[in-house]
Design an enzyme around this catalytic site. Sequence first.
Site, mmCIF file in Angstrom:
data_model
loop_
_atom_site.group_PDB
_atom_site.id
_atom_site.type_symbol
_atom_site.label_atom_id
_atom_site.label_comp_id
_atom_site.label_asym_id
_atom_site.label_seq_id
_atom_site.Cartn_x
_atom_site.Cartn_y
_atom_site.Cartn_z
ATOM 1 N N LYS A 129 0.411 -1.078 -0.244
ATOM 2 C CA LYS A 129 0.133 -0.219 0.346
ATOM 3 C C LYS A 129 1.035 0.934 -0.133
ATOM 4 O O LYS A 129 2.221 1.413 0.225
ATOM 5 C CB LYS A 129 -0.432 -0.174 1.141
ATOM 6 C CG LYS A 129 -2.196 0.896 0.813
ATOM 7 C CD LYS A 129 -3.020 -0.158 0.339
ATOM 8 C CE LYS A 129 -4.924 0.553 -0.035
ATOM 9 N NZ LYS A 129 -5.574 -0.799 -0.473
ATOM 10 N N ASP A 169 -6.950 4.005 -4.936
ATOM 11 C CA ASP A 169 -7.259 4.249 -3.791
ATOM 12 C C ASP A 169 -8.086 5.515 -3.580
ATOM 13 O O ASP A 169 -8.165 6.241 -4.167
ATOM 14 C CB ASP A 169 -7.042 3.514 -2.571
ATOM 15 C CG ASP A 169 -7.106 3.230 -1.309
ATOM 16 O OD1 ASP A 169 -7.191 2.313 -1.130
ATOM 17 O OD2 ASP A 169 -7.325 3.964 -0.149
#
Length: 377
Positions: A129, A169
Amino acid sequence: MAISNAYLQKLYNDALERTPNQPEFFQAVQEVFSSLSCAVDQDPSLTKAGIFERLIEPDRIITFRVNWTDDAGNVQVNRGYRVQYNNAIGPYKGGIRFNPTVNLSIMKFLAFEQVFKNSLTGLPMGGGKGGSDFDPRGKSDKEIMRFCQSFMFELAKYIGADTDVPAGDMGVGSREIGYMYGQYKRLTNVHTGVLTGKALHSGGSLARPEATGYGLCYYTEKMLNDKGESFNGKKVLVSGAGNVATYANQKATQLGATVIGMSDITGTIYDENGIDYKIIKKLAEEERATVAKYCEYVPTATFTPDPKNLWKIKADIALPCATQNEIDVNDAAKLIENGVFAVAEGANMPSTLDAIHLFQEKDILFGPAKAANAGGV
C-alpha cells in the site's frame, strides 16, 4: 476481541512496545491474531518457523519527500509512502491513497490487510500500500498533475510489473492514475501495466470502477441468501461517496433494495424514496462536490452536517464504504437498535474491534472487509 493464545499475545505486546503510536496497524494485527489463536492452539508447530514474527513485519517501508508547485507558484512539500508488506505469492499489489489523514500506521494497516485480501482471492499477488498526506480536494487539475508527477518521480524507483503494481484508493481515481502512469512511462521508457485503475483509453479494465462496490453487494447477497434473505425490498445505508459507495448503491438497487442514506466527510443525505447513484457519481467525478449538493438535484432529500447521522437511520442493511473505524461500538449499538440485521464492509476495517464484537454478540450478519471488498482485487 481478546487474543486467547499466550504466544500470540506476548508477540503482540512485544511488537506494540517496540513500535508504539501505530493504533490502526495494531488494531488490524489484534483482529488477525484473535482469529488465529485457535489455529495456533491446535498446531503449536506454527510458532517454530517464526511465521507470526514475520507476519507483523513488512518486507520494507519506503518514505520520501514530495515537492510540488501550486498554481500560485509556491513550493509545497508532502510526505510519500510505499509499504511493500509481503510478496510470498506474487508481486506487491495494493492501492495509493491521497488524504491528509495518511500516516505510517494507516499505510501499514492497509498493506497488512491487502496481504490477506489478495491471498484470499486465490490470485498470485502479494500485498502492499502507498500514499501521501496530500489532499486533492480543492486543488486544480494542474496542481494534481504536478503533485502526481513529483510523487511518481520517487515511487518509480521501487515499482514494476513483476515487482510492485500499485492501484487507486481514496483520493486516487483514473485521473490521478493517468498522471502517475504518464510520468512512469516518461521516466522508464517502458510501456507496461505497472499501474491498475487507468482509464479505458489508457489501457484500463472494463468494470474496474464498479468492481469493489459490485463485489461487495454480490458477497452480501450470498450472505443474506444463506439466511433465507436477499436485498429485495430492503432499506440500505451506504457510507462514502467514492467509487465503492457509488456502485454499491447501484448494485444494491438493481438487486431490489432501496438505498435511503449515504454520507461523506461533510454529512449525511437521506431520502426514503431512494438515492440516485448517477447523481452521486456526477457530484464526485464531474463537479468534485460533496453530498450536500445532492439536495439541489433532489428536493425530497435532506442533509445533516454529521456523517455519523447515517448510522441513526432505521434500515435493514449497512454497507460502510468510507474509511477505517467509521463505525464504533456506539454506532453499532444504534444500527442494531434501528433494525439493521446485516453489515458488510466495503471500506478497509471500517468497524472497530468493539463494534465487531457487538455485531457477533447480537448475531448480526457480518461480512469482514478482507472478503467483502475483495472484488476490486
